[in-house]
Each structure stands twice: as structure tokens, then as C-alpha cells.
Motif scaffolding. Structure first.
Motif, mmCIF file in Angstrom:
data_model
loop_
_atom_site.group_PDB
_atom_site.id
_atom_site.type_symbol
_atom_site.label_atom_id
_atom_site.label_comp_id
_atom_site.label_asym_id
_atom_site.label_seq_id
_atom_site.Cartn_x
_atom_site.Cartn_y
_atom_site.Cartn_z
ATOM 1 N N HIS A 25 40.992 -84.753 -55.208
ATOM 2 C CA HIS A 25 41.974 -84.875 -54.352
ATOM 3 C C HIS A 25 41.778 -85.309 -53.135
ATOM 4 C CE1 HIS A 25 40.175 -81.185 -52.628
ATOM 5 N NE2 HIS A 25 40.322 -80.540 -53.878
ATOM 6 N N GLU A 49 27.360 -73.685 -68.740
ATOM 7 C CA GLU A 49 27.605 -72.647 -67.734
ATOM 8 C C GLU A 49 27.393 -72.882 -66.515
ATOM 9 O OE1 GLU A 49 25.783 -71.958 -70.090
ATOM 10 O OE2 GLU A 49 24.075 -70.453 -69.294
ATOM 11 N N ARG A 60 39.765 -79.644 -48.181
ATOM 12 C CA ARG A 60 41.082 -79.824 -47.976
ATOM 13 C C ARG A 60 41.775 -78.309 -47.619
ATOM 14 N NH1 ARG A 60 45.061 -81.543 -52.531
ATOM 15 N NH2 ARG A 60 44.661 -79.570 -53.322
ATOM 16 N N GLU A 61 42.414 -78.344 -46.603
ATOM 17 C CA GLU A 61 43.110 -77.211 -45.864
ATOM 18 C C GLU A 61 41.842 -76.112 -46.011
ATOM 19 O OE1 GLU A 61 45.754 -77.830 -44.799
ATOM 20 O OE2 GLU A 61 46.934 -79.082 -45.991
ATOM 21 N N ARG A 62 40.826 -76.317 -45.169
ATOM 22 C CA ARG A 62 39.767 -75.270 -45.235
ATOM 23 C C ARG A 62 39.182 -74.707 -46.541
ATOM 24 N NH1 ARG A 62 42.194 -75.260 -40.533
ATOM 25 N NH2 ARG A 62 44.127 -74.188 -41.015
ATOM 26 N N ASN A 63 39.475 -75.590 -47.467
ATOM 27 C CA ASN A 63 38.983 -75.107 -48.778
ATOM 28 C C ASN A 63 38.022 -75.867 -49.271
ATOM 29 O OD1 ASN A 63 39.064 -73.813 -51.395
ATOM 30 N ND2 ASN A 63 40.800 -75.114 -52.072
ATOM 31 N N PRO A 64 36.889 -75.754 -49.489
ATOM 32 C CA PRO A 64 35.533 -76.687 -49.734
ATOM 33 C C PRO A 64 35.593 -76.472 -51.228
ATOM 34 C CG PRO A 64 34.992 -74.694 -48.756
ATOM 35 C CD PRO A 64 36.317 -74.546 -48.476
ATOM 36 N N ARG A 65 35.305 -77.633 -51.885
ATOM 37 C CA ARG A 65 35.042 -77.638 -53.359
ATOM 38 C C ARG A 65 33.794 -78.661 -53.668
ATOM 39 N NH1 ARG A 65 40.440 -79.445 -56.901
ATOM 40 N NH2 ARG A 65 39.451 -79.263 -58.905
#
Lengths: 216, 742
Positions: A25, A49, A60-65
Motif C-alpha cells: 500500500h 510461522e 502509513r498513518e503511523r502504522n509501520p508494517r
């Protein structure tokens, strides 16, 4: 179904697949300290796993991935010029070259040059009595199959029903199921080969088994 | 082999035992013994029989002298090594030497459902005045089998504990006492049916109400595995045994924050063994065992026949004492009890009948339950003033009297008359309905048609807001569902997720962990909460180094005094008592304070005849820093729960986030009604512990609540947003007969 020699030539020319690692994204990308030419891994562990190699983090929007590699290979390219910039979804961040293993080459050869007849539902499968006798005594490659032929008996919860073969005519090149075990829906039952191709298929497969080395 | 060679061999065995017990310690003494033994062996080849015999006797004396010297220097970890040594006595040695005859039931050797759990029907023969009495007893215990691999070191699997429970029932039916021998490092952490935690909980619950005398003898009491067979009227302990909440190695791994199978240093393990206070002397001081049985120097081994005689006398003494106490006070029996305290008395020549009358059986259970309820009471840190405590005691008595008057006397008689009138009223209604049926039907049709034509549809305001909203909703950020890659979930705005969505992924329904306050403030009637026992505070009864600071940090972070919050609240107007295990305070671990609050809450619910709801927001197990003070909360709280359930209440447990260990294997797991909030994990041991103890890797969703549902541990999985509605339904439809609103 394609000619096996043609498929083999293609594989020899490029014995790998290349897969781009793309941004899932929009967001700002921060690359980890991976380097071009280094080895990367896909998910591992008995249940997959353990995630693959960490390539970058997209925020994005303070959401690290975390962005990780999906399969094993060599990191051909890392788009470092994007480090710290805002990227659109689908932007390529890295390129992973995955070298085909012997098993993957054989499977691809068989898939592209031969026809696989799959189980329509989860059940136990048996050959029809006359076919079964022939397979047991003379081997599967003596059995010719054609469209509409009553080839299998499907046994499920004490009920039995005949199953007709559907697909191109040929000989049974390989039997992929065990008569006393349940076969899942979609799992291959037999591999069918046109009679004229049998020799060349065998030759190519044995050459691959002999000469192809894994993990180049 | 000649007698001389045999004695030499025995000495060599004793030396190898010493080396195993003291690895890297007392090397000077051990080297001396080795030199002398080598000399004796060399001399034996040259000297005459008489000379070498005298030399050997001197060497045996030297061995004994050094063993006695080392005995005085034994550390707790040395005792752990003694208990685990393959040369230590095991249950079969006890059966052979303590009982006069026995028959293994429930399987033999490897041909049994669980070779780690041994069951035998044994008998003891006693003589009095020329008459012989055979007294049957059921022996249950863990079998280590001197290191036999298939015994699994005495670590019983869930089905082994189920076997033990089954035969406890047999003993109860036949009215014979149970002798339980605890030789286990802990329960085998398997989640397959019936589930390790679930089965241990069932065993403890069963033993809390078993109407036959139970005597437990501890050698190796490893936490939950030990509790599965040791809720007994008398608890004896071998002097070199240990009884602990966790193995010293496990405690060291936690204290040292070791991950991925890293090994703790020997010093840290030694220090943890000391800090856990796991020896027999410690446990006697705490009051969790009743007596220590003295073992020979450096622990009992199968050739210590005199020890088996002592053990036999002690188990006989304990059984007789329990039986006589349960029969009630009588001068002759009191005199008998007095005689039993005389150590010179040979109990093989003394006879006490072991069968009990119905009243005595009830008394026995009551005494056992009281014993466990009172356990650890003295170490509980309660800051309530004396006046407050007196007020509480008075209020408890008042509720007892009030409830007896209202519900046992007034309501019971009123109900009979009201039932009669209700029956008559129903009959009259049926009569009227039949009589006026035709006329009524016509009238109803006319009314419905009129309403359809004249009325407007109602507009109801959809109330989406929650009374309490998490702090996490204030963060200005997006949140990704952990299953986004697999299920294609879209990112959510933290404000929406933690506010309106109640922490539930709007796409796949995954439940994000929420604070305990969410259920506390959103699921009960507004302004109906009344917290009690707020003065009870978690402490550091063992003075575990560094734990006071950790507790202070937890208090500061959460604003709580312990991991257990107990309060009264209302659900649709119905009064309920609630206990919450808050995962944010030391991982929701249970210690003395939590146990005390839980027991008090169960007691309050029983007195007030209210439903008792436990919301387990999260628990990591028993608090290891409190040692056996923590582990005793397992039987203690289970006894409180059993008393409550038997009084006719409704005990309901609701799990959220992660719940593991002792609480699930006792007072939570024994509930008849257990539910879980979606995406929660329930189990006995976490994945890391399973890997360390069994070497088996477990899949990532191994402890998922749906697995617990499939194997019958819990009865349902709830959506967080439906908790209130489901709780309301539960208190109306489930539970016993003795609830105030019924």
C-alpha cells in the motif's frame, strides 16, 4: 500440452523465476540493511510461522508494517533510491531471483507437457477391475485411456460410484494415489502422456534427475 | 560375586551417587574417597580375606563419615538433584516394602494408558490380640521407575491424571482410604483431550469433595502435576524432597529472561532453588505440609529398609489420625490419638477401623476444605483496619442470617403457596382461552389490521457508543489486523477500532487485546459497581530478591494493588459478584493476595446467593516468586469454588487474551460453565515451555480458544460485543437452585 523439449529449452535458458517485492500500500519506505546479492528466505518453520527475510518497513498513518520476502532466492535488486520516500501501492522495492530446484523443474515439465487428471472430491479411489489387473501385472504405462472411459471407482463412506476419465487420450505415465488412502479433492490421480511423447519425456526427466543441481 | 566384591561395588555406587549429587562441589572429599576406594580395590587383589575385610570396614566408616558431613552442607539444589536421581526410591519400591500385598490396577509397566501414573490396590496387615486385620487402601502415585524412559520421569499425561481420578471414585465407592505418592517434576503439557489443565482442574475439584481419607506423601512435588493427586487430609513430606511452584531451572530461565532454549548458569539455578524455599523444612514452616518423614543420610534409596519401616508407620499414623478426627470427639478416641503421638508405639499392633459413617465422611470433607481455605492466610498482606475487619465479619454473619431467614424460611414456604396459585391460575387461563377462543381471534385480526393501517414504523436511535473507551482509541494512527495477509483485512483507524468496533476487526472478526476495564465498565449496569477487599495487597512473602521493586513498578503502572479485582455489580438488575484477573498486573499471575481475594469473593457470592462470574482478562499462571504460597492457591481456591457450586450457585468463567498455568489447571478450569472471548488463548503451558519440556514444536494457533472448544474445555466462544447479552442469558438460564433471584 506443450512439447517437453521446448519447455526444457526454456528452463535451461532461464533456470529461475524472478519475483518483485512490491509495496502493499502507499506509505513511507525504510529499507533494512539487506544488500544486493545476499541470500533471502521465504517463510520457514513447520507451519510457515517464521516470516521471510525483512526487506523494508512501510509506514502509513503511523502504522509501520514489515515487508518480507515470500520465497528463497538471491536479492538481485534493492531500490534504495526509494529509501525514506513516499511510494504508491505496487511500487517495486526489491527483486528476488529464485533458482528452480530439481523437483520444481520436474513438476513444471510434467505440468506443462503432460495432462494431470485430478480427484473431483475427497474419497478413496480404485482403478476399475480390468484396468487394475493390467496396472498390477504389466505396469501403468501399458494402459491407454481416452475420454469417457470408466477408469476409477470412487469409494466414500461405504458407497461406491464409477468415475469416467475426462481429458486427452494417452497412456498412464504415472499413478499418483494409493488405493487404501483418502485422496483430497483436487489432488492428482494420474498423469497422462501422449504415446508418441513417452520416450522423450522419460529421457528429459532422467536427464534432469541426473544433471540438475539444486540451489544454484 | 563374593561378599567382599559386592561391598566394594556398593561403595563404588555410593561414590558415583555422590558425584551426581554434588557436581563440581566438595571435590576434595570425593577425591579422597576415590583414592581410598582404588587402594582398597588394589589391596583386595593382594591381601588375605581377613585383612581386606577389616580395611573395607574402615573404608565404609569413612564413606559414612563423609556422607554425614556432606548431609549437613546440602543446599536446596542438591536436594533437587537427590530427588531426581535414578537411585532414589520410587513408588514400586514403596509398594514392595511398605505394604503387605498389592495388585497394580489400571495397567502394568508400559502396558498402561500412562506409565507415569501408577494405581494399586494394596493392603496393610495389622495384628491386635492375636487377631489379624487386613486393611485395604488405594495407592495412587507417580512412578519414575529408576529412570525407565517410558515412565517419562513421572510426568503424568492428562489421561494418566484421568485414570487417577477414575480410581479415586472407585476408592470412594468402596470406602477405602487413598495413599497418594507425589513423585513428579510436573504435569506433561499436552493440550490433547482431555487437556492437561482441564484434567488437573477436574482432579483437584474431585479431591476437594472426596469422602474417604486421603494421605499424600511428597518426594518431588512439581507444581500442577503434584496438585493433581495431593489435595489430602494429611500431607507428609520426605525430608530430602521438594515441593515447588516451578523447577529451579524454569525459575532461572524466567529470572534470567532466557529465550530459545538458552541454559541458565549453575549459580543462577542454585540461587533460584534457594529463593524458592522449596525444601521440606520450608514447607513445614509455611504449613503446607503436616509432617516431615526423616530419610537416611543423603536421601532414601531402595536398600534403606529401615526407612520403609518408618514410612509405613507414618502413613499408618496419618491415616489413623484422620479417621479418628473425622469420627468426632470422644474421650477414648482422644486417648487413642494421644497414644498415636508416642513414637515408640508400633502401629502394626494397633488397630483403628478405617471405614466412616455418613456423618463422619461429611465431617472429613469439611475439615479438609477448612484446612485448605485457611492455608496461606497468615502471609496475606491485608491493610484493612481492625474496625473494618470486624465490620466485615459482622456483615458476613448478618448476610448469613438474613439469607437464611429470607430465602430458606420465608421464600421456601411462600413459594409453595405461590406455585399452587400459579398452577390454578394457568388452569383458569386455559379454560378461559378455550371458552373465548373464537371471539378473541376475530377481535385480534381486526386490531392487527387497524394497527397496520394507522401506525408508523418506529425510529430507534442506534446506540453505538460504549461507556468506557480505551486509551488506545486516542492514538492518531491506523492499525493492521494480524490476519490481513491471509484474510485481506483493510487497515482500521485506531479511533474506530478501539471505540466503536470494541477492538474487533471489522473484516475478519479478529479480537485485538483490550484492557480489563472494557468488560468491567461496559458489561455491567451503569454505576452498579462496588469494589470490595481493596486493601488486600500483593506482597513478597519469600523476600524474593528484586521482587519488591517489580511489584512497586506494577502498582505504579496499573494503579492496582494485586492482579485480582473483586466487586459486586448488577446485570439487568440482578446482583452478581465478579472477580477479575487483570493481565496487566504481573501478567495476571496468582499469588497469596489474589487467592485471598478470590476465596473471599466466592464466599461472598455464596452468602449472598449471587452468581459468581470470573473474568480472566489474562493470567500467566501462579506467581513463581511466591513459591509454594502461590501454588497452594490452586487447591485453596478450588475448594472455595466447590463450596460455592455445591451451595447451588452459578460459577461462570470468561477467558480473554491469554490464560495459562495453575489458575486454568485449578479454580478456573473446574468451572462447569467456561466461555472464551474470540481470539483468546487457553492452555496449560505456553509454546516455549512445551518446547523446553517435551521438545515438541507446537503450531502457532495451538492454544486457540476454538481448540479448547473442540476438546470440550470451554462451552462457547463469545464476541466481545455480545458479552453483556450472553452474561445476562447465562445468569437467567444456567446455575444451581440456590440463587436469590430464582
Amino acid at each position: 500440452m506443450r512439447d517437453i523439449a521446448e519447455v526444457m529449452a526454456e528452463l535451461k535458458a532461464a533456470p529461475y523465476t524472478e519475483k518483485a517485492v512490491v509495496a502493499p500500500h502507499t506509505g513511507v519506505v525504510q529499507f533494512s540493511d539487506v544488500e544486493e546479492g545476499s541470500e533471502v528466505f521465504g517463510p520457514t518453520g513447520e507451519w510457515q510461522e517464521i516470516p521471510g527475510t525483512h526487506i523494508a518497513t512501510i509506514t502509513r498513518e503511523r502504522n509501520p508494517r514489515n515487508i518480507v520476502t515470500a520465497e528463497r532466492g538471491i536479492l538481485r535488486k534493492v531500490c534504495r533510491e526509494l529509501d525514506g520516500t513516499f511510494v504508491e501501492a505496487g511500487t517495486m522495492l526489491a527483486l528476488v531471483r529464485h533458482y528452480l530446484t530439481r523437483q520444481e523443474v520436474i513438476s513444471r515439465l510434467l505440468m506443462e507437457s503432460l495432462y494431470t487428471f485430478c480427484a473431483p472430491e475427497r474419497a478413496r479411489y480404485y482403478f476399475a477391475p480390468d484396468v487394475d489387473k493390467k496396472v498390477k501385472i504389466l505396469g501403468c504405462r501399458t494402459v491407454s485411456v481416452q475420454e469417457g472411459m470408466e477408469l476409477f471407482i470412487v469409494s466414500r463412506m461405504k458407497r461406491e460410484a464409477p468415475l469416467c476419465y475426462a481429458g486427452p487420450s494417452g497412456i498412464i505415465y504415472e499413478v499418483c494415489f494409493d488405493q487404501n488412502r483418502n485422496v483430497d479433492a483436487g489432488a492428482p490421480l494420474i498423469v497422462v502422456c501422449p504415446p508418441e511423447q513417452e520416450e522423450s519425456v522419460e529421457d528429459v526427466i532422467s536427464r534432469v534427475e541426473r544433471e540438475w543441481s539444486d540451489g544454484e | 560375586m563374593s561378599e567382599f566384591a559386592k561391598r566394594l561395588h556398593q561403595l563404588s555406587e555410593r561414590l558415583s551417587y555422590l558425584r551426581d549429587i554434588f557436581p563440581g562441589k566438595h571435590e576434595e572429599e570425593l577425591a579422597l574417597l576415590q583414592t581410598r576406594l582404588d587402594e582398597a580395590q588394589a589391596a583386595a587383589e593382594n591381601a588375605s580375606g581377613e585383612e581386606s575385610g577389616a580395611g573395607l570396614e574402615a573404608l565404609e566408616d569413612l564413606f559414612f563419615f563423609i556422607e554425614c558431613k556432606l548431609e549437613d552442607k546440602l543446599t536446596p539444589m542438591d536436594k533437587v538433584r537427590i530427588v531426581r536421581h535414578p537411585q532414589r526410591i520410587c513408588l514400586r519400591d514403596i509398594l514392595e516394602n511398605v505394604y503387605d500385598n498389592y495388585t497394580e490396577i489400571g495397567g502394568q509397566d508400559e502396558h498402561t494408558i500412562d506409565p507415569a501414573m501408577l494405581i494399586a490396590r494394596a493392603y496393610i496387615t495389622r495384628k491386635r490380640g492375636g487377631q489379624v486385620y487386613h486393611q485395604p487402601v488405594l495407592v495412587i502415585g507417580h512412578e519414575k521407575g529408576h529412570g525407565e524412559e517410558f515412565r517419562n520421569g513421572g510426568s503424568a499425561k492428562p489421561w494418566g491424571n484421568a485414570k487417577a481420578k477414575h480410581y479415586m471414585g472407585v476408592a470412594e465407592t468402596e470406602g477405602i482410604p487413598i495413599h497418594a505418592y507425589v513423585f513428579t517434576p510436573g504435569g506433561y503439557p499436552l493440550e490433547e483431550y482431555p487437556g492437561a489443565a482441564q484434567q488437573i482442574a477436574r482432579n483437584i475439584y474431585e479431591m476437594a469433595g472426596l469422602t474417604v481419607p486421603i494421605i499424600a506423601v511428597f518426594s518431588e512435588g512439581g507444581s500442577g502435576g503434584a496438585e493433581a493427586v495431593s489435595l489430602a487430609d494429611r500431607r507428609l513430606m520426605l525430608s530430602h524432597g521438594y515441593y515447588s511452584v516451578i523447577s529451579p531451572e524454569g525459575a532461572a530461565a524466567i529470572e534470567g529472561r532466557l529465550r530459545n532454549g538458552e541454559r541458565a548458569s549453575a549459580e543462577l539455578v542454585e540461587r533460584c532453588a534457594e529463593n524458592l524455599h522449596l525444601t521440606a523444612e520450608d514447607n513445614l514452616k509455611f504449613g503446607y505440609i503436616d509432617k516431615i518423614i526423616q530419610e537416611p543420610v543423603l536421601g532414601a534409596r531402595p536398600y534403606h529398609y529401615e526407612f520403609f519401616r518408618t514410612l509405613r508407620q507414618e502413613v499408618l499414623r496419618a491415616t489413623d489420625e484422620v479417621v479418628l478426627r473425622a469420627r468426632g470427639f470422644a474421650p477414648l478416641r482422644a486417648a487413642a490419638l494421644h497414644r498415636l503421638h508416642d513414637r515408640e508405639l508400633n502401629l502394626d499392633e494397633f488397630y483403628v477401623r478405617w471405614d466412616l459413617s455418613r456423618a463422619a465422611r461429611q465431617r472429613l470433607v469439611e475439615m479438609r476444605q477448612n484446612k485448605f481455605i485457611k492455608a496461606s492466610h497468615s502471609v496475606c498482606k491485608n491493610n484493612r483496619s481492625v474496625a473494618g475487619r470486624l465490620g466485615d465479619a459482622w456483615s458476613e454473619q448478618w448476610w448469613e442470617i438474613y439469607n437464611r431467614l429470607i430465602y430458606d424460611f420465608y421464600h421456601r414456604n411462600r413459594r409453595t403457596i405461590r406455585n399452587l396459585f400459579e398452577e390454578l391460575g394457568s388452569e383458569w387461563d386455559m379454560f378461559k382461552m378455550r371458552l373465548l377462543r373464537t371471539w378473541k381471534r376475530q377481535e385480534a385480526q381486526e386490531l392487527a389490521a387497524e394497527e397496520e393501517l394507522t401506525s408508523l414504523s418506529e425510529w430507534s436511535e442506534d446506540e453505538r457508543g460504549w461507556a468506557w473507551v480505551s486509551e488506545k482509541a486516542r492514538e492518531d494512527r491506523a492499525v493492521t489486523c494480524p490476519y490481513a495477509a491471509r484474510r485481506g483485512c483493510m487497515d482500521m483507524w485506531a479511533f474506530d477500532l478501539y471505540n466503536e468496533f470494541a477492538g474487533v476487526c471489522s473484516s475478519c472478526g479478529h479480537h485485538f487485546p483490550m484492557e480489563y476495564q472494557w468488560v468491567m465498565n461496559n458489561c455491567f449496569d451503569k454505576d452498579s459497581l462496588y469494589e470490595f477487599n481493596t486493601e488486600v495487597e500483593s506482597g513478597n512473602p519469600l523476600r524474593f530478591p528484586g521482587f519488591d521493586e517489580k511489584l512497586a513498578a506494577a502498582r505504579k503502572k496499573t494503579g492496582l494493588k494485586s492482579a485480582c479485582i473483586t466487586f459486586e455489580a448488577r446485570l439487568e438488575g440482578i446482583q452478581v459478584v465478579v472477580a477479575i484477573l487483570a493481565g496487566s498486573f504481573r501478567g495476571g499471575s496468582v499469588g497469596v493476595a489474589e487467592g485471598a481475594k478470590f476465596v473471599a469473593a466466592a464466599d461472598r457470592a455464596r452468602r449472598k446467593r449471587c452468581p459468581f462470574i470470573v473474568y480472566c482478562h489474562g493470567t500467566a499462571g501462579i506467581r513463581i516468586q511466591e513459591g509454594t504460597h502461590g501454588v497452594i492457591q490452586m487447591p485453596r481456591c478450588t475448594v472455595a469454588v466447590r463450596r460455592y457450586i455445591e451451595a447451588g450457585g452459578l460459577y461462570l468463567v470468561l477467558y480473554d487474551t491469554k490464560s495459562y498455568g495453575g489458575p486454568v489447571a485449578s479454580f478456573l478450569g473446574c468451572a462447569f460453565y467456561q466461555f472464551a472471548i474470540r481470539s483468546s488463548s487457553i492452555g496449560f503451558a505456553g509454546p516455549g515451555v512445551i518446547k523446553n519440556t517435551t521438545g515438541i514444536d507446537v503450531p502457532p494457533n495451538h492454544h486457540n480458544c476454538y481448540h479448547a472448544l473442540s476438546r470440550g474445555h470451554i462451552q462457547g466462544v463469545w464476541d466481545r460485543r455480545d458479552v453483556r447479552a450472553n452474561l445476562c442469558q447465562a445468569i437467567e438460564t444456567m446455575g444451581g437452585r440456590n440463587l436469590y433471584y430464582r
